[in-house]
Design a protein around this motif. Structure first.
Motif, PDB file in Angstrom:
ATOM      1  N   GLU A  90     -10.091  24.466 118.272  1.00  0.00           N
ATOM      2  CA  GLU A  90     -11.282  24.788 119.053  1.00  0.00           C
ATOM      3  C   GLU A  90     -12.044  23.524 119.463  1.00  0.00           C
ATOM      4  O   GLU A  90     -12.317  22.644 118.629  1.00  0.00           O
ATOM      5  CB  GLU A  90     -12.206  25.688 118.235  1.00  0.00           C
ATOM      6  CG  GLU A  90     -13.229  26.382 119.116  1.00  0.00           C
ATOM      7  CD  GLU A  90     -14.129  27.331 118.328  1.00  0.00           C
ATOM      8  OE1 GLU A  90     -13.809  27.643 117.165  1.00  0.00           O
ATOM      9  OE2 GLU A  90     -15.159  27.727 118.892  1.00  0.00           O
ATOM     10  N   GLY A  91     -12.371  23.432 120.762  1.00  0.00           N
ATOM     11  CA  GLY A  91     -13.167  22.318 121.267  1.00  0.00           C
ATOM     12  C   GLY A  91     -12.433  20.990 121.342  1.00  0.00           C
ATOM     13  O   GLY A  91     -13.054  19.953 121.532  1.00  0.00           O
ATOM     14  N   ARG A  92     -11.109  21.007 121.211  1.00  0.00           N
ATOM     15  CA  ARG A  92     -10.333  19.760 121.216  1.00  0.00           C
ATOM     16  C   ARG A  92      -9.488  19.645 122.479  1.00  0.00           C
ATOM     17  O   ARG A  92      -9.109  20.644 123.066  1.00  0.00           O
ATOM     18  CB  ARG A  92      -9.356  19.730 120.017  1.00  0.00           C
ATOM     19  CG  ARG A  92      -9.923  20.154 118.686  1.00  0.00           C
ATOM     20  CD  ARG A  92     -10.801  19.090 118.080  1.00  0.00           C
ATOM     21  NE  ARG A  92     -10.144  17.795 118.016  1.00  0.00           N
ATOM     22  CZ  ARG A  92      -9.378  17.397 117.001  1.00  0.00           C
ATOM     23  NH1 ARG A  92      -9.174  18.165 115.960  1.00  0.00           N
ATOM     24  NH2 ARG A  92      -8.830  16.206 117.009  1.00  0.00           N
ATOM     25  N   HIS A  93      -9.170  18.377 122.827  1.00  0.00           N
ATOM     26  CA  HIS A  93      -8.182  18.140 123.879  1.00  0.00           C
ATOM     27  C   HIS A  93      -6.807  18.113 123.213  1.00  0.00           C
ATOM     28  O   HIS A  93      -6.532  17.243 122.385  1.00  0.00           O
ATOM     29  CB  HIS A  93      -8.442  16.806 124.570  1.00  0.00           C
ATOM     30  CG  HIS A  93      -9.703  16.804 125.389  1.00  0.00           C
ATOM     31  ND1 HIS A  93      -9.833  17.560 126.539  1.00  0.00           N
ATOM     32  CD2 HIS A  93     -10.881  16.161 125.229  1.00  0.00           C
ATOM     33  CE1 HIS A  93     -11.038  17.363 127.054  1.00  0.00           C
ATOM     34  NE2 HIS A  93     -11.699  16.524 126.270  1.00  0.00           N
ATOM     35  N   ILE A  94      -5.978  19.058 123.597  1.00  0.00           N
ATOM     36  CA  ILE A  94      -4.671  19.217 122.957  1.00  0.00           C
ATOM     37  C   ILE A  94      -3.563  18.752 123.899  1.00  0.00           C
ATOM     38  O   ILE A  94      -3.561  19.098 125.079  1.00  0.00           O
ATOM     39  CB  ILE A  94      -4.387  20.718 122.658  1.00  0.00           C
ATOM     40  CG1 ILE A  94      -5.525  21.369 121.866  1.00  0.00           C
ATOM     41  CG2 ILE A  94      -3.040  20.902 121.963  1.00  0.00           C
ATOM     42  CD1 ILE A  94      -5.721  20.819 120.498  1.00  0.00           C
ATOM     43  N   LEU A 107       7.775  27.016 124.600  1.00  0.00           N
ATOM     44  CA  LEU A 107       6.518  26.428 125.031  1.00  0.00           C
ATOM     45  C   LEU A 107       5.559  27.465 125.585  1.00  0.00           C
ATOM     46  O   LEU A 107       4.347  27.384 125.398  1.00  0.00           O
ATOM     47  CB  LEU A 107       6.813  25.372 126.092  1.00  0.00           C
ATOM     48  CG  LEU A 107       5.867  24.204 126.086  1.00  0.00           C
ATOM     49  CD1 LEU A 107       5.771  23.605 124.701  1.00  0.00           C
ATOM     50  CD2 LEU A 107       6.344  23.169 127.069  1.00  0.00           C
ATOM     51  N   LYS A 108       6.101  28.441 126.250  1.00  0.00           N
ATOM     52  CA  LYS A 108       5.294  29.534 126.806  1.00  0.00           C
ATOM     53  C   LYS A 108       4.539  30.212 125.649  1.00  0.00           C
ATOM     54  O   LYS A 108       3.332  30.431 125.698  1.00  0.00           O
ATOM     55  CB  LYS A 108       6.225  30.533 127.495  1.00  0.00           C
ATOM     56  CG  LYS A 108       5.551  31.783 128.002  1.00  0.00           C
ATOM     57  CD  LYS A 108       5.317  31.640 129.477  1.00  0.00           C
ATOM     58  CE  LYS A 108       4.363  32.710 129.980  1.00  0.00           C
ATOM     59  NZ  LYS A 108       3.779  32.345 131.255  1.00  0.00           N
ATOM     60  N   TYR A 109       5.292  30.485 124.609  1.00  0.00           N
ATOM     61  CA  TYR A 109       4.712  31.135 123.446  1.00  0.00           C
ATOM     62  C   TYR A 109       3.649  30.245 122.797  1.00  0.00           C
ATOM     63  O   TYR A 109       2.539  30.686 122.492  1.00  0.00           O
ATOM     64  CB  TYR A 109       5.824  31.473 122.444  1.00  0.00           C
ATOM     65  CG  TYR A 109       5.288  31.950 121.123  1.00  0.00           C
ATOM     66  CD1 TYR A 109       4.940  33.283 120.934  1.00  0.00           C
ATOM     67  CD2 TYR A 109       5.090  31.058 120.076  1.00  0.00           C
ATOM     68  CE1 TYR A 109       4.408  33.709 119.737  1.00  0.00           C
ATOM     69  CE2 TYR A 109       4.555  31.474 118.875  1.00  0.00           C
ATOM     70  CZ  TYR A 109       4.223  32.800 118.706  1.00  0.00           C
ATOM     71  OH  TYR A 109       3.687  33.204 117.518  1.00  0.00           O
ATOM     72  N   SER A 116      -5.391  30.623 122.810  1.00  0.00           N
ATOM     73  CA  SER A 116      -6.221  31.680 122.225  1.00  0.00           C
ATOM     74  C   SER A 116      -7.146  31.124 121.137  1.00  0.00           C
ATOM     75  O   SER A 116      -8.046  31.802 120.670  1.00  0.00           O
ATOM     76  CB  SER A 116      -5.330  32.784 121.645  1.00  0.00           C
ATOM     77  OG  SER A 116      -4.727  32.315 120.455  1.00  0.00           O
ATOM     78  N   ARG A 117      -6.915  29.871 120.722  1.00  0.00           N
ATOM     79  CA  ARG A 117      -7.766  29.265 119.685  1.00  0.00           C
ATOM     80  C   ARG A 117      -8.917  28.445 120.280  1.00  0.00           C
ATOM     81  O   ARG A 117      -9.620  27.745 119.542  1.00  0.00           O
ATOM     82  CB  ARG A 117      -6.928  28.374 118.769  1.00  0.00           C
ATOM     83  CG  ARG A 117      -5.704  29.098 118.179  1.00  0.00           C
ATOM     84  CD  ARG A 117      -4.975  28.215 117.187  1.00  0.00           C
ATOM     85  NE  ARG A 117      -3.630  28.699 116.904  1.00  0.00           N
ATOM     86  CZ  ARG A 117      -2.823  28.170 116.011  1.00  0.00           C
ATOM     87  NH1 ARG A 117      -3.216  27.120 115.303  1.00  0.00           N
ATOM     88  NH2 ARG A 117      -1.612  28.655 115.810  1.00  0.00           N
ATOM     89  N   GLY A 118      -9.082  28.490 121.595  1.00  0.00           N
ATOM     90  CA  GLY A 118     -10.251  27.900 122.246  1.00  0.00           C
ATOM     91  C   GLY A 118     -10.298  26.386 122.377  1.00  0.00           C
ATOM     92  O   GLY A 118     -11.347  25.770 122.151  1.00  0.00           O
TER      93      GLY A 118
END
Ligand code: IMP
Ligand code: MG
Length: 178
Positions: A90-94, A107-109, A116-118
């Protein structure tokens, strides 16, 4: 060259300059931001280790393991999380760090799951992309090499857990896995 390979596609030198290019792109795109590199085990472990060192900026790393292949040489499409992240998303650049994009189902999954974790943002860096193979509509911002549709091993990529330690990437002879 290892006797089970028919050819070397990318030498250690090719890979090193490619990873440097990706690192420079990522450094420029995320200037001043902290990145969480989500490494997909096991195949991406060597790529991530080299990529992280080519990024000029603050980086955290975390690991996920999923299974879609078993000891098969093609994707089943069924993805299972074997190991989840420790770090919050959440709130991170991934940036999801993958070894190879084949069907794109894994990768789609993963992308959907992590979205969904924001996170603040989510992108994908893959060392290899098998051209014309993606069944899933994946947007992959950082691509190392577009590779032919062959079964490749080395630099982290395996067949039945072998060949990950080869410093180059090559094509596995079909008689080895058929
Ligand atoms: P996908 O779900 O079909 O895109 O498969 C992705 C995963 O399958 C990759 O992260 C690899 O771990 C594995 N994989 C796909 N193609 C190859 C290959 O040519 N050699 C080794 N592993 C592969
Ligand atoms: Mg993988």
């Amino acid at each position: 060259m290892h006797q089970d390979l028919s050819e070397v596609l990318y030498s250690a030198e090719d890979i090193a300059s490619c990873v440097q290019r990706l690192g420079a792109e990522i450094s420029a795109d995320y200037r001043g931001e902290k990145i969480l590199l989500v490494t997909v085990l096991k195949g991406a472990f060597i790529f991530m280790a080299d990529l992280a060192r080519c990024i000029d900026g603050d980086v955290e790393v975390d690991f996920m393991a999923v299974s879609s292949y078993g000891a098969e040489a093609k994707s089943s499409g069924i993805v299972r999380i074997i190991k989840d992240l420790e770090a919050p998303v959440e709130g991170r650049h991934i940036i999801i760090v993958e070894d190879i994009l084949d069907s794109g189902l894994t990768l789609k999954y993963l992308t959907r799951n992590l979205k969904s974790r924001g996170p603040l943002s989510i992108e994908v860096a893959t060392l290899l992309l098998k051209e014309g193979k993606q069944q899933a509509d994946i947007s992959c911002k950082y691509v190392g090499f577009k590779c032919p549709d062959e079964f490749v091993v080395g630099y982290g990529l395996d067949y039945a857990e072998t060949y990950r330690n080869l410093p180059y990437i090559g094509v596995l002879k079909p008689e080895v896995y058929s």
